[in-house]
Write a protein that holds these residues in place. Structure first.
Motif, short mmCIF file in Angstrom:
data_model
loop_
_atom_site.label_atom_id
_atom_site.label_comp_id
_atom_site.label_asym_id
_atom_site.label_seq_id
_atom_site.Cartn_x
_atom_site.Cartn_y
_atom_site.Cartn_z
N LYS A 192 40.78 42.13 31.15
CA LYS A 192 41.24 40.78 30.82
C LYS A 192 41.01 39.73 31.91
O LYS A 192 41.26 38.57 31.68
CB LYS A 192 42.75 40.81 30.53
CG LYS A 192 43.16 41.64 29.33
CD LYS A 192 42.94 40.82 28.06
CE LYS A 192 43.35 41.59 26.81
NZ LYS A 192 42.54 42.81 26.65
N ASN A 241 44.87 44.21 34.44
CA ASN A 241 45.14 43.43 33.23
C ASN A 241 45.88 42.15 33.61
O ASN A 241 47.05 42.00 33.35
CB ASN A 241 45.98 44.28 32.27
CG ASN A 241 45.96 43.74 30.88
OD1 ASN A 241 45.24 42.79 30.58
ND2 ASN A 241 46.77 44.32 30.01
N THR A 269 50.33 44.56 32.91
CA THR A 269 50.53 44.50 31.47
C THR A 269 51.68 43.55 31.15
O THR A 269 52.57 43.33 31.95
CB THR A 269 50.85 45.89 30.90
OG1 THR A 269 51.75 46.52 31.80
CG2 THR A 269 49.60 46.71 30.75
N GLN A 270 51.64 43.04 29.96
CA GLN A 270 52.66 42.08 29.54
C GLN A 270 54.00 42.80 29.39
O GLN A 270 54.06 43.96 29.02
CB GLN A 270 52.23 41.48 28.21
CG GLN A 270 52.86 40.15 27.89
CD GLN A 270 52.49 39.10 28.91
OE1 GLN A 270 51.48 39.20 29.58
NE2 GLN A 270 53.33 38.09 29.02
C1 LIG Z 1 46.76 43.74 28.83
O1 LIG Z 1 47.65 42.66 28.63
C2 LIG Z 1 47.74 42.22 27.30
C3 LIG Z 1 48.64 41.03 27.26
O2 LIG Z 1 48.32 40.14 28.27
C4 LIG Z 1 48.26 43.35 26.43
O3 LIG Z 1 48.30 42.94 25.09
C5 LIG Z 1 47.35 44.55 26.57
O4 LIG Z 1 47.88 45.64 25.86
C6 LIG Z 1 47.20 44.95 28.02
N1 LIG Z 1 46.22 46.02 28.13
C7 LIG Z 1 46.42 47.09 28.90
C8 LIG Z 1 45.32 48.08 28.92
O5 LIG Z 1 47.43 47.26 29.53
#
Ligand SMILES: *[C@@H]1O[C@H](CO)[C@@H](O)[C@H](O)[C@H]1NC(C)=O
Ligand SMILES: *[C@@H]1O[C@H](CO)[C@@H](O)[C@H](O)[C@H]1NC(C)=O
Ligand SMILES: *[C@@H]1O[C@H](CO)[C@@H](O)[C@H](O)[C@H]1NC(C)=O
Ligand SMILES: *[C@@H]1O[C@H](CO)[C@@H](O)[C@H](O)[C@H]1NC(C)=O
Ligand SMILES: *[C@@H]1O[C@H](CO)[C@@H](O)[C@H](O)[C@H]1NC(C)=O
Ligand SMILES: *[C@@H]1O[C@H](CO)[C@@H](O)[C@H](O)[C@H]1NC(C)=O
Length: 560
Positions: free
Chosen positions: A222, A304, A328-329
């Motif tokens: 991301k 991420n 991650t969020q």
């Molecule tokens: C990365 O972050 C997004 C939200 O910003 C989330 O939806 C997604 O699952 C995350 N991916 C990983 C691999 O953690």
């Protein structure tokens, strides 16, 4: 900046010589996202000013992001803080071990779930800030309420937040959010949890020529904006997903090959090349472009996070310490009450009690109180008291704890409901007051109730009703009988010498009373149970029949 050499790679259709399966070099995880040639730092939205309110208070906002679990635990140390207002906001739930300071007022935005653990005896109050849809809304509220904002910090998975007591000087007075490295704020120290591996993988090969460093952000990652800093002149390859932007910071001569847009000073250079994220293709293009035979370092970033900062270091210079966090969020699920009490019918805590069926009052009931795990922190459950309730009756419920040898094992209790035998209700609420404690009993939450409902039915005796009598009960009854016998004999003798009446009738009633006593003194010995008043009046004119089942009515009272 002395000079920047920005070369646009000539695209050539190279024959895909996929014979080199080892690609560039063997990638390895970079613990702490930092080694001798590359440092990766997360960037998040934040700001920092030198604001102090008219009454001398700083105003700090923390936005907490959590990537693991539905709730996390942090330590928040404000012992050294200047007088402050601290506002927390988060979409996931937190337990906070608070090292307190009375000069710090804590606010939590409406909708943020935070439980404050305190050194025993401390205060636990917190104030509620209104729910805010966005960071800017919260900043606006804080600025209007307190006159300004000293800092805004987005903290990803912090383990400890400590205020150092330092003051910001010569800063702008408006807190405008921008990507920042939260660790750079001197007045707070953020200690992150250990980052998971695989955010940064890298490898290094000794080569004779000028070093070439290759950064590859695979297309499924991301990251969209990378700030790159160099410690010396370098040849680099910056490869990222199509809409990535690289901002080059610093004054060194950089030779650059990239497939993305690049910001050099105030100059935005458009993307000119395509390079796939396949290491084999990268290798071919790099070696051709730089007319080289080897690549010095190759790094893959899988973080991420939309903004990151990279340091590309001379491998001989000491590394910049950096601690980078998963990105991650935060999950938006709400926090369920963390405590749960489950009842079991056997001491192995394997067969859950069927709550719809009735438990015989002489049977033991086993309760297991559990709490959800708080990440790396193991919490102890401390049971202060238990009671049973069936309106309007409330009885204290004695319990025995099973021995637990390790931290964080489920709290297990044993109960006996024999004391409810004589009470009319069958449905009881079992409630225990518990505290969650961290670090033995140093930090505890306030008491909370954990509840369960169960049905109790009186014990129906078998042929040998008093077989379960303990020694003390037997001795008590024997002594009571002896005492009453002495008293009655004395009384009858007294009646006889005063009235001259024969004693035969009196002796019969003595025997009757004694048998009543022994029946009522036997907790399992009455075949026919009648609902009895909870508080029988001692002055009740009880007959032998009425006194069955009540230990409060004694033969002496019926004589009176
Ligand atoms: C990365 O972050 C997004 C939200 O910003 C989330 O939806 C997604 O699952 C995350 N991916 C990983 C691999 O953690
Ligand atoms: C809290 O922070 C102060 C100042 O940094 C430090 O001296 C103290 O040891 C910290 N307390 C704990 C329990 O970590
Ligand atoms: C929090 O929000 C709820 C609904 O959004 C509202 O009913 C409640 O009054 C708010 N509490 C405070 C203290 O603002
Ligand atoms: C904050 O810094 C600015 C300079 O950027 C200065 O003008 C202002 O007086 C300072 N304010 C405080 C409260 O120190
Ligand atoms: C590439 O490097 C080799 C030696 O490493 C040199 O002989 C050759 O001239 C170079 N080619 C170009 C086009 O610079
Ligand atoms: C926790 O207990 C303290 C002292 O008994 C009390 O003053 C405080 O209000 C309680 N806090 C909460 C959140 O119930």
């Amino acid at each position: 900046m002395r000079s920047i050499t920005f070369c646009i790679a000539v695209l050539l259709c190279l024959r895909a010589a996929a014979s080199d399966s080892s690609a560039i070099c063997e990638l390895q995880d970079v613990p702490g996202n930092s080694n001798d040639w590359i440092v990766l730092q997360e960037m998040s939205q934040g700001c920092w000013t030198n604001f102090t309110s008219l009454d001398g208070k700083e105003v700090h906002i923390f936005k907490l992001l959590s990537s693991r679990g539905r709730h996390s635990m942090i330590q928040f140390n404000v012992t050294a803080a200047n007088p402050s207002v601290v506002i927390f906001t988060s979409s996931s739930a937190y337990s906070v071990l608070l090292h307190d300071n009375p000069a710090v007022d804590i606010y939590v935005t409406n909708g943020t779930v935070m439980t404050f653990f305190q050194p025993t005896g401390g205060r636990q109050q917190k104030n509620v800030a209104p729910f805010a849809n966005s960071d800017s809304e919260l900043l606006k509220w804080a600025a209007e309420t307190f006159g300004g904002v000293t800092s805004f910090t987005t903290a990803q998975d912090p383990e400890t937040i400590t205020f150092t007591g330092m003051k910001g000087t010569q800063r702008p007075s408006m807190c405008d959010l921008r990507p920042e490295i939260p660790e750079n704020k001197q007045f707070i120290k953020l200690k992150p949890k250990d980052p998971p591996s695989a955010e940064l993988k890298s490898c290094y090969t000794k080569n004779s020529g000028e070093p070439i460093h290759v950064i590859n952000i695979p297309d499924d990652v991301k990251i969209r904006h990378v700030y790159v800093r160099f410690s010396s002149e370098s040849k680099v390859v910056l490869r990222g997903p199509a809409d990535t932007m690289w901002t080059i910071l610093g004054n060194h001569d950089i030779k650059l090959l990239t497939n993305n847009r690049v910001m050099l000073k105030d100059m935005l250079l458009p993307s000119k090349n395509t390079i796939s994220d396949d290491p084999r293709e990268i290798r071919q293009k790099v070696l051709f472009y730089y007319n080289s035979t080897s690549i010095t370092s190759y790094s893959e970033i899988r973080m991420n996070m939309s903004h990151i900062q990279l340091w590309i270091l001379d491998s001989t210079s000491s590394s910049v310490p950096a601690e980078v966090q998963p990105t991650t969020q935060a999950p938006s699920s709400s926090w369920v009450p963390p405590l749960n009490m489950q009842l079991f019918s056997s001491p192995d805590y394997r067969s859950p009690l069927d709550l719809s069926s009735k438990v015989q009052s002489d049977k033991r009931v086993y309760a297991e109180i559990t709490t959800e795990s708080f990440g790396d922190f193991s919490l102890n459950i401390k049971v202060t008291s238990c009671l049973v309730r069936s309106t309007p009756v409330v009885r204290n419920m004695p319990f025995k704890e099973e021995v637990c040898y390790t931290d964080g094992c489920p709290k297990r209790l044993r109960f006996s409901f024999e004391m409810l035998q004589d009470l009319p209700s069958s449905s009881w609420n079992l409630e225990c007051a518990v505290k969650l404690c961290y670090d033995s009993v140093k930090f505890c939450t306030n008491e909370t109730q954990v509840k369960s409902t169960l049905q109790v039915k009186p014990y129906i005796p078998n042929q040998n009703p008093c077989v379960q009598f303990g020694l003390s009960a037997v001795l008590g009854i024997a002594f009571g009988g002896f005492l009453i016998g002495v008293l009655l004999t004395g009384a009858l003798w007294f009646i006889k010498i005063r009235t001259g009446h024969p004693v035969a009738l009196g002796m019969r009633s003595t025997a009757a009373e004694l048998s009543v006593l022994s029946i009522s003194g036997c907790p399992c010995g009455v075949t026919k149970r009648q609902p009895v008043p909870t508080h029988p009046s001692p002055s009740e004119n009880s007959s032998a029949n009425a006194s069955i089942g009540s230990t409060q009515s004694t033969p002496t009272s019926s004589m009176a």
